[in-house]
Design a protein around this motif. Structure first.
Motif, PDB file in Angstrom:
ATOM      1  N   PHE A  60       9.518   2.009  -3.470  1.00  0.00           N
ATOM      2  CA  PHE A  60       8.283   2.707  -3.098  1.00  0.00           C
ATOM      3  C   PHE A  60       8.413   4.206  -3.319  1.00  0.00           C
ATOM      4  O   PHE A  60       7.457   4.861  -3.745  1.00  0.00           O
ATOM      5  N   ASN A  63       7.859   4.848  -6.897  1.00  0.00           N
ATOM      6  CA  ASN A  63       6.414   4.782  -7.153  1.00  0.00           C
ATOM      7  C   ASN A  63       5.723   6.076  -6.735  1.00  0.00           C
ATOM      8  O   ASN A  63       4.856   6.595  -7.451  1.00  0.00           O
ATOM      9  N   CYS A  66       6.505   8.871  -9.206  1.00  0.00           N
ATOM     10  CA  CYS A  66       5.721   8.645 -10.430  1.00  0.00           C
ATOM     11  C   CYS A  66       4.265   9.072 -10.211  1.00  0.00           C
ATOM     12  O   CYS A  66       3.667   9.742 -11.054  1.00  0.00           O
ATOM     13  N   THR A 108      -4.152   5.549  -4.546  1.00  0.00           N
ATOM     14  CA  THR A 108      -2.896   4.796  -4.623  1.00  0.00           C
ATOM     15  C   THR A 108      -1.856   5.417  -3.709  1.00  0.00           C
ATOM     16  O   THR A 108      -1.140   4.699  -2.982  1.00  0.00           O
ATOM     17  N   GLU A 109      -1.777   6.738  -3.716  1.00  0.00           N
ATOM     18  CA  GLU A 109      -0.800   7.424  -2.848  1.00  0.00           C
ATOM     19  C   GLU A 109      -1.117   7.192  -1.380  1.00  0.00           C
ATOM     20  O   GLU A 109      -0.203   6.977  -0.569  1.00  0.00           O
ATOM     21  N   LEU A 112      -0.058   3.672  -0.604  1.00  0.00           N
ATOM     22  CA  LEU A 112       1.401   3.562  -0.739  1.00  0.00           C
ATOM     23  C   LEU A 112       2.117   4.158   0.468  1.00  0.00           C
ATOM     24  O   LEU A 112       3.130   3.614   0.926  1.00  0.00           O
ATOM     25  N   ALA A 143       2.862  -3.075  -3.854  1.00  0.00           N
ATOM     26  CA  ALA A 143       2.657  -1.939  -4.761  1.00  0.00           C
ATOM     27  C   ALA A 143       1.510  -2.224  -5.732  1.00  0.00           C
ATOM     28  O   ALA A 143       0.672  -1.357  -5.995  1.00  0.00           O
ATOM     29  N   TRP A 147      -2.105  -0.114  -6.360  1.00  0.00           N
ATOM     30  CA  TRP A 147      -2.543   0.397  -7.670  1.00  0.00           C
ATOM     31  C   TRP A 147      -3.880  -0.217  -8.089  1.00  0.00           C
ATOM     32  O   TRP A 147      -4.775   0.505  -8.547  1.00  0.00           O
TER      33      TRP A 147
END
Length: 316
Positions: A60, A63, A66, A108-109, A112, A143, A147
């Protein structure tokens, strides 16, 4: 009847209209962007290359790194170009594309961070069952959900905004394309767009925030009621402290920006707050995680230290 025209481009007003301040802003944001690329890039490399970090938590974290690289890359390169330009134009398609990826990566963040809090909850409160609960299929699925959900949330905003008619000024009161400043330029009824922004985006960000807080609440309660020693409680809270700092830095500005209705006076505040979650937070993430995490620091020294040593040997 309002004068509806076909808009081919928008003019971004940028961070400041003061000409003398623009070189200073350019240097500051260039440094921020480079630190972001190097810091998050290093974490991403060790998360992939270091076998000891092949666990859900570091999956994670990889991720997140990124995401932070991509998230800043959506806005900062254009900001840097505009600080050196006299004409700060962005095409209509470029504007909608930037809007889409900004909301895609931002959502997404948000999700996450909530998943990472749940991962810490399972690891601390159910350590014996952790590997069974958070197996590779589960954490990859979590994950993927983050996304995919975010992609369709962003697609909704980009499609709805692209279908608006623009009849006011082409000057966008922001340093990047976002839904709220574009709604200020739109003519006709934008209530649905505003409602989707406040309710859907607000629900994703605040829902993820409350789930994150709930995870931490259960972690603290579980440790307290199990009569654990202060040393164990301190160690567990220290593990979560870095994550919680990231959470506050991200959700606070996002909630402030997207839950409130758009207005001309709020746009200046939104522009200042946007700097925090689009530029500052992605830089702080690697610093917070590496400085407070011994495993990451050791992996960085091992991975990059050994490569530098080998490079020196080959050179000599």
């Amino acid at each position: 009847m309002e004068n509806v025209t076909t808009v081919n481009e928008f003019l971004l007003l940028g961070l400041t209209s003061v000409q003398k301040l623009q070189p200073l802003f350019f240097v500051i944001f260039l440094i921020i962007y480079l630190i972001n690329l190097v810091g998050n890039g290093a974490i991403l490399v060790i998360a992939v290359l270091e076998p000891k970090l092949h666990s859900p938590m570091y999956f994670f974290l990889g991720n997140l790194s990124c995401l932070d690289i991509c998230y800043s890359s959506v806005t900062l390169p254009k900001v840097l170009i505009n600080l050196l330009s006299t004409r700060r134009a962005i095409s209509f398609l470029g504007c909608i594309t930037q809007l889409h990826f900004f909301h895609f990566l931002g959502s997404t963040e948000a999700i996450l961070l909530a998943i990472m809090a749940f991962d810490r909850f399972v690891a601390i409160c159910n350590p014996l069952r952790y590997t069974a609960i958070m197996n590779s299929q589960v954490y990859i699925l979590l994950a993927a959900v983050a996304w995919i959900t975010s992609f369709f949330n962003a697609l909704m905003h980009s499609v709805m905004t692209a279908h608006l008619n623009f009849c006011h000024s082409q000057k966008l009161n922001h340093f990047f394309c976002d839904v709220k400043p574009l709604l200020e330029l739109a003519c006709g009824n934008t209530l649905l767009n505003q409602w989707l922004l406040s309710v859907v985006t607000g629900s994703i960000s605040m829902g993820a925030f409350f789930l994150t807080l709930l995870s931490y609440f259960y972690i603290i309660c579980s440790l307290l009621f199990k009569n654990k020693s202060c040393r164990i409680l301190r160690k567990a809270l220290s593990t979560c402290a870095s994550h919680f700092m990231v959470v506050c830095l991200f959700y606070g500005p996002v909630g402030f920006t997207y839950i409130r209705p758009a207005s001309a006076t709020s746009m200046i505040q939104d522009r200042m707050v946007a700097i925090i979650y689009s530029a500052v937070t992605p830089v702080l993430n690697p610093l917070i995680y590496t400085l407070r995490n011994k495993e990451v620091m050791l992996a960085l020294k091992t991975t990059f230290g050994s490569r530098l040593f080998k490079g020196c040997q080959q050179h000599h």
